[in-house]
Design a protein around this motif. Structure first.
Motif, short mmCIF file in Angstrom:
data_model
loop_
_atom_site.label_atom_id
_atom_site.label_comp_id
_atom_site.label_asym_id
_atom_site.label_seq_id
_atom_site.Cartn_x
_atom_site.Cartn_y
_atom_site.Cartn_z
N ALA A 159 0.82 -1.21 0.00
CA ALA A 159 0.00 0.00 0.00
C ALA A 159 0.86 1.26 0.00
O ALA A 159 0.53 2.25 -0.66
CB ALA A 159 -0.94 -0.01 1.21
N VAL A 160 1.98 1.24 0.74
CA VAL A 160 2.90 2.37 0.73
C VAL A 160 3.45 2.57 -0.68
O VAL A 160 3.51 3.69 -1.20
CB VAL A 160 4.04 2.15 1.73
CG1 VAL A 160 5.17 3.16 1.52
CG2 VAL A 160 3.52 2.25 3.16
N GLY A 161 3.85 1.48 -1.33
CA GLY A 161 4.36 1.58 -2.69
C GLY A 161 3.33 2.09 -3.67
O GLY A 161 3.66 2.77 -4.65
N LEU A 202 -5.67 -12.11 -0.54
CA LEU A 202 -5.61 -10.68 -0.22
C LEU A 202 -5.30 -9.79 -1.42
O LEU A 202 -5.65 -8.62 -1.43
CB LEU A 202 -4.57 -10.45 0.87
CG LEU A 202 -4.88 -11.06 2.25
CD1 LEU A 202 -3.67 -10.89 3.17
CD2 LEU A 202 -6.11 -10.41 2.86
N ALA A 203 -4.62 -10.35 -2.42
CA ALA A 203 -4.14 -9.52 -3.55
C ALA A 203 -5.25 -8.70 -4.21
O ALA A 203 -5.05 -7.51 -4.50
CB ALA A 203 -3.43 -10.40 -4.57
N PRO A 204 -6.44 -9.28 -4.48
CA PRO A 204 -7.48 -8.47 -5.14
C PRO A 204 -7.97 -7.31 -4.28
O PRO A 204 -8.63 -6.40 -4.80
CB PRO A 204 -8.60 -9.49 -5.37
CG PRO A 204 -7.96 -10.82 -5.29
CD PRO A 204 -6.87 -10.67 -4.29
N LEU A 205 -7.70 -7.34 -2.98
CA LEU A 205 -8.20 -6.31 -2.08
C LEU A 205 -7.22 -5.16 -1.89
O LEU A 205 -7.57 -4.15 -1.26
CB LEU A 205 -8.50 -6.94 -0.70
CG LEU A 205 -9.48 -8.11 -0.71
CD1 LEU A 205 -9.63 -8.70 0.68
CD2 LEU A 205 -10.85 -7.68 -1.26
N VAL A 206 -6.01 -5.30 -2.40
CA VAL A 206 -5.00 -4.24 -2.29
C VAL A 206 -5.04 -3.45 -3.58
O VAL A 206 -4.66 -3.94 -4.64
CB VAL A 206 -3.59 -4.82 -2.07
CG1 VAL A 206 -2.58 -3.70 -1.87
CG2 VAL A 206 -3.58 -5.77 -0.88
N GLN A 207 -5.51 -2.22 -3.51
CA GLN A 207 -5.63 -1.41 -4.72
C GLN A 207 -5.32 0.03 -4.41
O GLN A 207 -5.56 0.51 -3.31
CB GLN A 207 -7.04 -1.52 -5.30
CG GLN A 207 -8.16 -1.21 -4.31
CD GLN A 207 -9.52 -1.48 -4.90
OE1 GLN A 207 -9.68 -1.52 -6.11
NE2 GLN A 207 -10.52 -1.65 -4.06
N ARG A 208 -4.78 0.70 -5.39
CA ARG A 208 -4.41 2.10 -5.17
C ARG A 208 -5.65 2.97 -5.14
O ARG A 208 -6.72 2.59 -5.61
CB ARG A 208 -3.44 2.58 -6.23
CG ARG A 208 -4.01 2.67 -7.63
CD ARG A 208 -3.00 3.26 -8.58
NE ARG A 208 -3.52 3.30 -9.94
CZ ARG A 208 -2.95 3.98 -10.92
NH1 ARG A 208 -1.85 4.65 -10.69
NH2 ARG A 208 -3.46 3.98 -12.13
N ARG A 209 -5.47 4.17 -4.63
CA ARG A 209 -6.57 5.08 -4.43
C ARG A 209 -7.30 5.38 -5.74
O ARG A 209 -8.53 5.42 -5.80
CB ARG A 209 -6.04 6.37 -3.82
CG ARG A 209 -7.09 7.42 -3.61
CD ARG A 209 -6.42 8.67 -3.05
NE ARG A 209 -7.31 9.81 -3.21
CZ ARG A 209 -6.91 11.05 -3.36
NH1 ARG A 209 -5.62 11.30 -3.41
NH2 ARG A 209 -7.76 12.03 -3.48
N GLY A 210 -6.57 5.60 -6.83
CA GLY A 210 -7.20 5.90 -8.11
C GLY A 210 -8.07 4.77 -8.59
O GLY A 210 -9.16 4.96 -9.12
#
Length: 342
Positions: A159-161, A202-210
């Motif tokens: 998420a930081v990246g 978990l991968a599908p749930l990690v998404q950038r703000r845009g």
């Protein structure tokens, strides 16, 4: 979360007057002294690339600065900033939890806790990328028999990246984590299978703000979103610590490793590097009690030795966790700073 000034300082430390990072045969990349260093000198001060509280401390410390809920209730104002609404942060409310000394808890994941509006603003943009995953970490960890702290830190690093890098700034570039040694051959097949399964969940749930704001699927190139859609109001402006490199609503290009198609494998790679390189962050009030776990790319290059010439001193500063490397006695002629910490 590391501040921009701290990020710049740490990047300059990659080639300090005192030391440099060099490849050593049979040891990999190490921190090498470039001149004699006097005993008790601070060789390095590094804020984590990412950190999370350990599972047993999730509800008792601020997930940004590490302040305990009791301390926060005594010393900080917990009330929301003037004009804040129930959708002030990444489209979900933070509510006050009497059970935790008034710490504010994310209503989206019910995991993230902050002690003040300032800390909420610092973490807002990053948490927009991790909130959905945080909500499922405990469930996934139990089903896959995996350490939830490991999964949380991997998600936080991703998420930081996704949220923090600005043009020309490399402190928050995910490659700083992925360039660390992984030692995958040291892990059992059972561990790798459990971690891979958890990261798949978990991968599908990690998404950038845009992506969260516009429903984007690809993530390549630039994408324009309305500033504030995902994290709300004062959490996004320049100087607020949460802008993450966005300017005029433009979301910077995402590193290939963090594209949706690569996210599962990237989370697995981060988990391997956490196991090989992470450090405990020790409470200032309880000696030798690690209340958090952190990724510190520079401190990870200080080698272990049974005859150390430096020590690692993890602690919480006013702005949050940091690691200090202090010298015992370091000679010139490329002596390697080493500690007795593994």
């Amino acid at each position: 979360m590391a501040t921009s000034s701290a990020a710049a300082a740490n990047e300059r430390c990659d080639q300090s007057e005192l030391w440099s990072i060099e490849a050593v045969e049979g040891k990999g990349r190490c921190m090498i002294a470039r001149q004699p260093i006097a005993p008790a000198s601070t060789v390095l001060r590094e804020e984590p690339y990412a950190w999370v509280p350990r599972s047993k401390y999730l509800s008792s410390v601020c997930h940004v600065c590490g302040t305990t809920a009791v301390e926060a209730a005594k010393t900080r104002t917990i009330a929301s900033p003037a004009g804040a609404s129930s959708s002030d942060t990444h489209a979900v409310a933070f509510f006050s939890s009497p059970k935790n000394g008034g710490a504010r808890v994310c209503g989206g994941c019910n995991v993230l806790r902050v002690c003040s509006p300032q800390c909420r603003r610092l973490v807002a943009v990053t948490h927009a990328c991790e909130c959905a995953a945080f909500a499922k970490v405990q469930e996934v960890a139990e089903r896959r028999t995996t350490d939830p702290s490991l999964l949380m830190l991997a998600v936080r690093a991703a998420a930081v990246g996704l949220s923090r890098p600005a043009p020309g700034e490399t402190f928050f570039d995910i490659t700083r984590v992925l360039d660390l040694v992984a030692h995958r051959d040291h892990f059992s097949s059972e561990w790798m299978q459990s971690v891979s399964g958890a990261c798949e969940d978990l991968a599908p749930l990690v998404q950038r703000r845009g992506d969260a704001a516009t429903g984007a699927a690809g993530g390549e190139g630039e994408q324009r979103v309305k500033t504030g859609d995902a994290c709300g109001g004062d959490a996004c402006g320049p100087g607020g610590g949460a802008g993450g490199g966005e300017e005029d609503g433009v979301v910077p290009s995402v590193a290939p490793a963090l594209l949706p198609s690569n996210m599962q494998n990237t989370l697995v790679e981060i988990c391997c590097r956490i196991n090989a390189n992470s450090h405990g962050i020790v409470s200032n009030d309880a000696r030798n009690t690690a209340i958090g776990v952190a990724l510190l790319p520079l401190s990870s290059k200080v080698n272990h030795s049974c005859r150390p010439n430096a020590i690692l001193v993890p602690h919480f500063s006013e702005s949050g966790p940091e690691m200090r490397v202090r010298s015992i006695s370091v000679r010139a002629n490329k002596a390697q700073p080493k500690t007795n910490k593994r």
